[in-house]
Design a protein around this motif. Structure first.
Motif, short mmCIF file in Angstrom:
data_model
loop_
_atom_site.label_atom_id
_atom_site.label_comp_id
_atom_site.label_asym_id
_atom_site.label_seq_id
_atom_site.Cartn_x
_atom_site.Cartn_y
_atom_site.Cartn_z
N PRO A 296 0.81 -1.23 0.00
CA PRO A 296 0.00 0.00 0.00
C PRO A 296 0.83 1.27 0.00
CG PRO A 296 -0.88 -1.61 1.56
CD PRO A 296 0.44 -2.14 1.08
N ASP A 297 2.10 1.18 0.40
CA ASP A 297 2.96 2.36 0.48
C ASP A 297 4.04 2.38 -0.57
OD1 ASP A 297 1.71 3.58 2.76
OD2 ASP A 297 2.60 2.02 3.99
N GLY A 298 3.91 1.58 -1.61
CA GLY A 298 4.90 1.62 -2.68
C GLY A 298 5.44 0.25 -3.01
N VAL A 299 6.52 0.24 -3.78
CA VAL A 299 7.15 -1.00 -4.22
C VAL A 299 8.26 -1.36 -3.25
CG1 VAL A 299 8.41 -2.12 -6.10
CG2 VAL A 299 6.63 -0.45 -6.61
N ARG A 300 8.26 -2.60 -2.81
CA ARG A 300 9.30 -3.07 -1.88
C ARG A 300 10.22 -4.05 -2.60
NH1 ARG A 300 7.41 -4.17 3.92
NH2 ARG A 300 7.18 -1.93 3.58
N VAL A 301 11.51 -3.74 -2.57
CA VAL A 301 12.53 -4.56 -3.22
C VAL A 301 13.44 -5.12 -2.14
CG1 VAL A 301 14.37 -4.63 -4.95
CG2 VAL A 301 12.44 -3.06 -5.25
N GLY A 302 13.58 -6.44 -2.10
CA GLY A 302 14.42 -7.10 -1.10
C GLY A 302 15.42 -8.03 -1.76
N PHE A 303 16.56 -8.22 -1.12
CA PHE A 303 17.59 -9.11 -1.65
C PHE A 303 18.63 -9.33 -0.56
CE2 PHE A 303 18.11 -4.74 -3.05
CZ PHE A 303 19.28 -4.38 -2.39
N GLY A 304 19.51 -10.29 -0.81
CA GLY A 304 20.63 -10.52 0.09
C GLY A 304 20.60 -11.89 0.73
N LEU A 305 21.77 -12.46 0.94
CA LEU A 305 21.92 -13.75 1.61
C LEU A 305 22.45 -13.56 3.03
CD1 LEU A 305 21.82 -16.84 1.49
CD2 LEU A 305 24.18 -16.80 0.61
N LEU A 306 23.66 -13.02 3.15
CA LEU A 306 24.22 -12.78 4.48
C LEU A 306 23.71 -11.46 5.06
CD1 LEU A 306 27.90 -13.95 3.80
CD2 LEU A 306 25.98 -15.27 4.72
N THR A 307 23.83 -10.41 4.26
CA THR A 307 23.27 -9.10 4.62
C THR A 307 22.04 -8.86 3.77
OG1 THR A 307 25.41 -8.17 5.28
CG2 THR A 307 23.68 -6.62 4.68
N ASN A 310 15.88 -4.37 2.43
CA ASN A 310 14.53 -4.20 1.93
C ASN A 310 14.24 -2.72 1.83
OD1 ASN A 310 12.61 -6.78 1.82
ND2 ASN A 310 14.21 -7.12 3.36
N GLU A 311 14.04 -2.23 0.62
CA GLU A 311 13.76 -0.81 0.43
C GLU A 311 12.35 -0.64 -0.12
OE1 GLU A 311 15.79 3.24 -1.32
OE2 GLU A 311 16.32 1.33 -2.23
N THR A 312 11.62 0.30 0.47
CA THR A 312 10.29 0.65 0.00
C THR A 312 10.36 1.98 -0.74
OG1 THR A 312 9.24 -0.49 1.86
CG2 THR A 312 7.91 1.12 0.66
N LEU A 313 9.93 1.97 -2.00
CA LEU A 313 9.92 3.17 -2.84
C LEU A 313 8.48 3.67 -2.92
CD1 LEU A 313 12.19 1.85 -5.71
CD2 LEU A 313 12.86 3.42 -3.90
N PRO A 314 8.15 4.79 -2.25
CA PRO A 314 6.78 5.29 -2.30
C PRO A 314 6.37 5.69 -3.70
CG PRO A 314 8.05 6.32 -0.52
CD PRO A 314 9.02 5.60 -1.39
N PRO A 315 5.07 5.75 -3.98
CA PRO A 315 4.61 6.18 -5.31
C PRO A 315 5.09 7.59 -5.63
CG PRO A 315 2.82 5.19 -4.05
CD PRO A 315 3.96 5.36 -3.09
N GLY A 316 5.35 7.80 -6.92
CA GLY A 316 5.74 9.13 -7.38
C GLY A 316 7.18 9.49 -7.13
N ARG A 317 8.01 8.54 -6.69
CA ARG A 317 9.42 8.84 -6.39
C ARG A 317 10.36 8.37 -7.48
NH1 ARG A 317 5.93 10.69 -2.60
NH2 ARG A 317 7.03 11.52 -0.77
#
Length: 547
Positions: A296-307, A310-317
């Motif tokens: 509901p607050d944007g696109v969330r991109v996650g990745f990583g094995l050891l570290t 997760n970043e959430t990019l709000p709409p319009g950014r």
């Protein structure tokens, strides 16, 4: 339920000074081990030592007691400094800003305005994950304007991210009550009710930290719209420009040694080989467990094995999107998606690159799913077909306005693929034949448009065009376009940008009342009098471009 977004001052996780000072501790341990190496080799491998380490000197002089006192004093001083650092590092989240105060001798105060937030990133390095800590970074538009909270409890970091995004969206509803929170926790599948401080809860929390890139399954859909198989990920790293460089360097080295060069060249190549292995390992591990989902607050991109990150990019950014395909990826049909945003995280993103890589490697279908998330509403069958033609077409009658044949004098290989189109408030720029590229620019985010001519392009009745966005890895430009079409391009982009900016409300995606102005924004459709604002840019038709 405890909330950190109550406008009050709060402190970080008690272990924050120790986690932030990890490099210092490693350096101290390295110094000790380096000075005791002979004694350690004697203890573990039975190799006779020759003496001369600091412990021998202490024993010979009979100052063991003083040495222990000195060690104790140093440890106490370190603990005192860490404690004072923790006490003096506080933060608060209000309805307008995220504010951090820190420093003992030299005080600093950093503020991040909620209306300028470009993304919220939660990073969980491996060691902090073991104790349930995470780093929260608020990316803000501006140079070096980000605010970091290192470290918070993992659960508190997830909750604070939701609160910050809720406030930034314009929604002012009250946080969830404690009974509702307890009910939601009890209703989660696979989690048995447990006391907040029970060992079972602590073990379950640490397991989620280690095996799930997203701590709270209620914060985002559990299923990612894209899955990257490990084989594809490894292949994308192997078939890269860096591999070409390593192979050519190895061939040149072998030829040099065979031709009578010094064997020391082979020894000198060993650090390069070690660095290459480290490069490949980092690129792969940073992109494992990749996930992307809409919230509901944007696109969330996650990745990583050891570290994990997760970043959430709000709409319009998102200001520009680049889809590219290197030459070595073409037989496999792989593509990469990168973006430009006004805020840049200090943490490396997927594939070990800047935190602007939204899709490290994916198929054409993966690209379509990602674009559906980061370009809401741009998902019709016609638009999807246009994107596919922009990625794979070699020019011709494909819905794009392409460069004329005379552009081959300047771009003999890529002139057929150089073209543009505008649809649905999005400008699509296509170029490149060795490395195929398609750039998508939401006109509501556009800052300016320019067309230019040099003496050679003027003789050929050509021009170049550029769309200016915030700085980033994506460059929105066309190297050649017909001079007459450049004027049409300018007019279409300029008028489209004005219309898109006036109708855009994505920067406040959760308005409390339909049509209610927030933080000085006008009601939708209400005319604005006086000087033009950011929502009503003015444009001036270019002079000097000749057909």
């Amino acid at each position: 339920m405890t909330t950190l977004a109550d406008g009050e001052w709060h402190r970080l996780h008690p272990a924050s000074p120790l986690l932030r000072g990890g490099i210092f501790i490693v350096a101290v341990l390295g110094f000790i081990i380096a000075n005791l190496r002979e004694r350690l080799i004697d203890v573990f491998f039975g190799v006779p030592r020759y003496g001369g380490d600091p412990i021998d000197a202490i024993l010979e002089r009979g100052v063991v007691g003083w040495a222990l006192i000195a060690v104790a004093v140093v440890l106490v001083l370190i603990l005192v400094v860490f404690y004072l650092s923790w006490r003096m590092h506080t933060f608060r989240v209000t309805g307008e800003v995220v504010e951090v105060r820190s420093g003992m001798l030299f005080r600093s105060n950093r503020r991040a305005r909620l209306d300028r937030i470009q993304g919220v990133n939660i990073v969980r390095p491996f060691i902090p994950r073991l104790i349930g800590a995470a780093k929260l970074e608020v990316s803000v538009a501006g140079q070096d304007a980000n605010v970091q909270l290192a470290y918070l409890g993992s659960t508190l970091a997830d909750q604070l991210r939701r609160d910050i995004l809720r406030l930034a969206s314009g929604l002012r509803q009250q946080p969830i009550s404690a009974p509702d929170a307890a009910l939601a926790q009890a209703s989660r599948p696979g989690l048995a009710p447990a006391s907040p401080h029970s060992p079972a809860t602590a073990v379950a929390d640490r397991a989620r930290d280690l095996f799930a890139p997203e701590l709270d399954p209620d914060a985002a859909p559990p299923e990612s719209v894209v899955r990257i198989p490990p084989g594809r990920l490894i292949g994308s790293v192997v078939f890269s420009g860096f591999t070409v460089f390593v192979v050519l360097s190895g061939i040149a080295l072998i030829v040099s040694v065979t031709a009578g060069g010094s064997d020391w060249l082979l020894v000198a190549f060993i650090p390069t080989l070690i660095g290459s292995v480290s490069f490949y390992f980092t690129r792969v591990t940073k992109s494992l467990r990749y996930s992307i989902a809409g919230t509901p607050d944007g696109v969330r991109v996650g990745f990583g094995l050891l570290t994990t990150s997760n970043e959430t990019l709000p709409p319009g950014r998102i200001h520009a999107i680049g889809v590219s395909q290197p030459l070595l990826w073409r037989p496999f049909g792989w593509w990469q998606v990168r973006i430009n945003t006004a805020g840049h995280s200090s943490t490396q993103g997927a594939a070990g690159e800047a935190n602007t890589t939204t899709l490290p490697v994916g198929t054409l279908a993966d690209v379509a799913r990602v674009l559906e998330l980061i370009l809401p509403g741009f998902d019709s069958a016609e638009q999807q077909a246009l994107i596919e033609r922009g990625l794979r077409s070699k020019g011709g009658d494909d819905g794009f306005t392409n460069a004329p044949r005379r552009a081959a004098w300047l771009h003999p290989f890529s002139w057929r693929r150089t073209g543009y189109t505008v649809v649905g408030g999005i400008a699509l720029l296509r170029r490149g034949v060795i490395s195929r590229e398609l750039v998508l620019v939401p006109l509501a985010r556009l800052q300016s448009v320019a067309i230019s001519q040099g003496p050679v392009t003027r003789m050929l009745r050509l021009a170049s065009a550029r769309l200016h966005t915030v700085a980033g890895p994506v460059s929105a430009y066309l190297g050649v376009v017909a001079a007459a079409e450049a004027l049409v391009f300018f007019d279409r982009i300029a008028s489209g940008a004005i219309v898109s900016a006036q109708s855009d409300t994505s920067h406040h995606w959760n308005q409390p009342i339909q049509g209610q102005p927030i933080q000085g924004q006008p009601i939708q459709g209400e005319p604005i009098h006086g000087q033009p604002t950011a929502a009503q840019p003015t444009w001036k038709k270019p002079n000097g471009v000749t057909e």
